[in-house]
Design a protein around this motif. Structure first.
Motif, mmCIF file in Angstrom:
data_model
loop_
_atom_site.group_PDB
_atom_site.id
_atom_site.type_symbol
_atom_site.label_atom_id
_atom_site.label_comp_id
_atom_site.label_asym_id
_atom_site.label_seq_id
_atom_site.Cartn_x
_atom_site.Cartn_y
_atom_site.Cartn_z
ATOM 1 N N TYR A 36 0.871 -1.280 0.018
ATOM 2 C CA TYR A 36 -0.167 -0.212 0.028
ATOM 3 C C TYR A 36 1.107 1.002 0.242
ATOM 4 C CZ TYR A 36 -4.795 -1.857 0.481
ATOM 5 O OH TYR A 36 -5.838 -2.812 0.822
ATOM 6 N N GLY A 43 -5.570 8.347 2.966
ATOM 7 C CA GLY A 43 -5.777 7.090 2.965
ATOM 8 C C GLY A 43 -4.754 6.584 2.612
ATOM 9 N N PRO A 44 -4.668 5.227 2.719
ATOM 10 C CA PRO A 44 -3.482 4.351 1.783
ATOM 11 C C PRO A 44 -4.341 3.813 0.427
ATOM 12 C CG PRO A 44 -3.678 3.248 4.485
ATOM 13 C CD PRO A 44 -4.455 4.503 4.404
ATOM 14 N N THR A 96 -6.619 -10.743 4.128
ATOM 15 C CA THR A 96 -6.339 -9.137 3.489
ATOM 16 C C THR A 96 -7.256 -8.163 3.191
ATOM 17 O OG1 THR A 96 -4.091 -10.204 2.021
ATOM 18 C CG2 THR A 96 -4.117 -8.207 2.113
ATOM 19 N N GLY A 97 -8.187 -8.308 2.687
ATOM 20 C CA GLY A 97 -9.379 -8.174 2.190
ATOM 21 C C GLY A 97 -10.478 -7.814 3.140
ATOM 22 N N LYS A 100 -9.054 -7.362 8.946
ATOM 23 C CA LYS A 100 -7.946 -5.971 9.846
ATOM 24 C C LYS A 100 -6.754 -6.344 8.535
ATOM 25 C CE LYS A 100 -6.386 -8.434 13.298
ATOM 26 N NZ LYS A 100 -6.520 -8.217 15.122
ATOM 27 N N LEU A 101 -6.015 -5.037 8.243
ATOM 28 C CA LEU A 101 -5.509 -4.440 7.198
ATOM 29 C C LEU A 101 -4.118 -4.518 8.452
ATOM 30 C CD1 LEU A 101 -5.469 -2.788 3.970
ATOM 31 C CD2 LEU A 101 -4.874 -5.149 4.847
ATOM 32 N N TYR B 33 -13.742 -0.406 7.348
ATOM 33 C CA TYR B 33 -13.507 -0.926 8.547
ATOM 34 C C TYR B 33 -12.706 0.203 8.966
ATOM 35 C CZ TYR B 33 -12.179 -5.067 5.434
ATOM 36 O OH TYR B 33 -12.577 -6.501 4.295
ATOM 37 N N TYR B 35 -10.065 3.110 10.534
ATOM 38 C CA TYR B 35 -8.449 2.851 11.308
ATOM 39 C C TYR B 35 -8.036 4.131 12.050
ATOM 40 C CZ TYR B 35 -7.570 -0.803 7.948
ATOM 41 O OH TYR B 35 -7.304 -2.557 7.829
ATOM 42 N N PHE B 45 -5.392 -0.384 13.397
ATOM 43 C CA PHE B 45 -7.133 -1.025 12.741
ATOM 44 C C PHE B 45 -7.718 -1.006 14.223
ATOM 45 C CE2 PHE B 45 -10.431 -3.411 11.465
ATOM 46 C CZ PHE B 45 -10.944 -4.483 12.625
ATOM 47 N N ASP B 56 -14.850 -7.969 13.812
ATOM 48 C CA ASP B 56 -13.860 -8.080 13.864
ATOM 49 C C ASP B 56 -13.429 -6.553 14.733
ATOM 50 O OD1 ASP B 56 -9.856 -8.762 12.644
ATOM 51 O OD2 ASP B 56 -10.629 -8.999 14.807
ATOM 52 N N PHE B 90 -9.303 7.281 9.319
ATOM 53 C CA PHE B 90 -10.112 6.578 8.229
ATOM 54 C C PHE B 90 -10.824 5.434 8.327
ATOM 55 C CE2 PHE B 90 -6.827 8.559 5.858
ATOM 56 C CZ PHE B 90 -5.594 8.975 6.829
ATOM 57 N N SER B 94 -14.686 -2.808 1.281
ATOM 58 C CA SER B 94 -14.305 -3.593 0.520
ATOM 59 C C SER B 94 -15.347 -5.070 0.330
ATOM 60 C CB SER B 94 -13.170 -4.869 0.898
ATOM 61 O OG SER B 94 -13.380 -5.655 2.069
ATOM 62 N N GLN B 104 -8.743 -3.293 0.003
ATOM 63 C CA GLN B 104 -9.213 -2.765 0.674
ATOM 64 C C GLN B 104 -9.274 -1.250 0.575
ATOM 65 O OE1 GLN B 104 -8.686 -2.715 5.339
ATOM 66 N NE2 GLN B 104 -9.280 -4.879 5.306
ATOM 67 N N PHE B 106 -9.914 3.328 0.994
ATOM 68 C CA PHE B 106 -9.343 3.718 2.010
ATOM 69 C C PHE B 106 -10.562 5.619 1.442
ATOM 70 C CE2 PHE B 106 -7.341 2.415 5.203
ATOM 71 C CZ PHE B 106 -7.307 1.025 4.935
#
Lengths: 113, 115
Positions: A36, A43-44, A96-97, A100-101, B33, B35, B45, B56, B90, B94, B104, B106
């Motif tokens: 990323y 954002g990333p 990964t998708g 969580k990252l 998600y 962050y 996260f 999660d 953030f 997805s 993902q 953002f």
């Protein structure tokens, strides 16, 4: 999730090729490698993902050796706008998708004129 | 193409106040998600939702709560704000059903400043 290690920072000049290497010695069989990019206060953004050998898209190339314990993100002919933080992440492709990252300490690339 | 929308973009609050951050995922994305990125730090996260259920949970303080609504937008509620909550927040989205799970997307983030 496998732990990754990257250089904290790198410097380059416009027009040069930049290679950022990421170590992931504990990578699991099902893990993919994802990179990323993050600009300041943004954002990333997903760059590229691979499992083995070489992957190339319009932005970058990703080289993964046979043992998969490391990977190298290659940015061809960088410009000033490539100045950003680059994160290497390792995890199951589904996760990964879907999950969580986990961002480690990324590599701050500074491109100068 | 539509992107992730976050509002507000900037928010200034005083200590002990509450704040609500909103996130509108990309259409047809079913997973959201959250962050948190403090000054000079890497994104961390907080929490995620899939089909309106929490999927999660990370290092989210008990003072924070979040939910995903029937239209898939999500809200992050923060109470008893502390100076250390000042950060960029953030939201990312997805899609599981569209097999795009490896990426993902953002949003632009909400900058929260607690004074």
């Amino acid at each position: 999730l496998a732990k990754t290690t990257q250089p904290i920072s790198m410097d380059s000049y416009e027009g040069q090729e930049v290679n950022i290497t990421c170590s992931h010695n504990n990578i699991a069989t099902n893990d993919y490698i994802t990179w990323y990019q993050q600009f300041p206060s943004q954002g990333p953004r997903f760059i590229i993902q691979g499992y083995k050998t070489k992957v190339t898209n319009e932005v970058a190339s990703l080289f993964i050796p046979a043992d998969r314990k490391s990977s190298t993100l290659s940015l061809p002919r960088v410009s000033l706008s490539d100045t950003a933080v680059y994160y290497c992440l390792v995890g199951d492709k589904m996760n990964t998708g879907f999950q969580k990252l986990v961002f480690g300490t990324g590599t701050r690339l500074l491109v100068s004129p | 193409a539509a992107g992730v929308i976050q509002s507000p973009r900037h928010l200034i609050k005083e200590k002990r106040e509450t704040a609500t951050l909103k996130c509108y995922p990309i259409p047809r994305h079913d997973t959201v998600y959250w962050y948190q990125q403090g000054p000079g730090q890497d994104p961390q996260f907080l929490i995620s939702f899939y089909e309106k259920m929490q999927s999660d949970k990370g290092s989210i303080p008990d003072r924070f709560s979040a939910q995903q609504f029937s239209d898939y937008h999500s809200e992050l509620n923060m109470s008893s704000l502390e100076l250390g909550d000042s950060a960029l927040y953030f939201c990312a989205s997805s899609s599981v059903t569209e097999r795009e799970g490896y990426e993902q997307y953002f949003g632009p983030g909400t900058r929260l400043t607690v004074t």
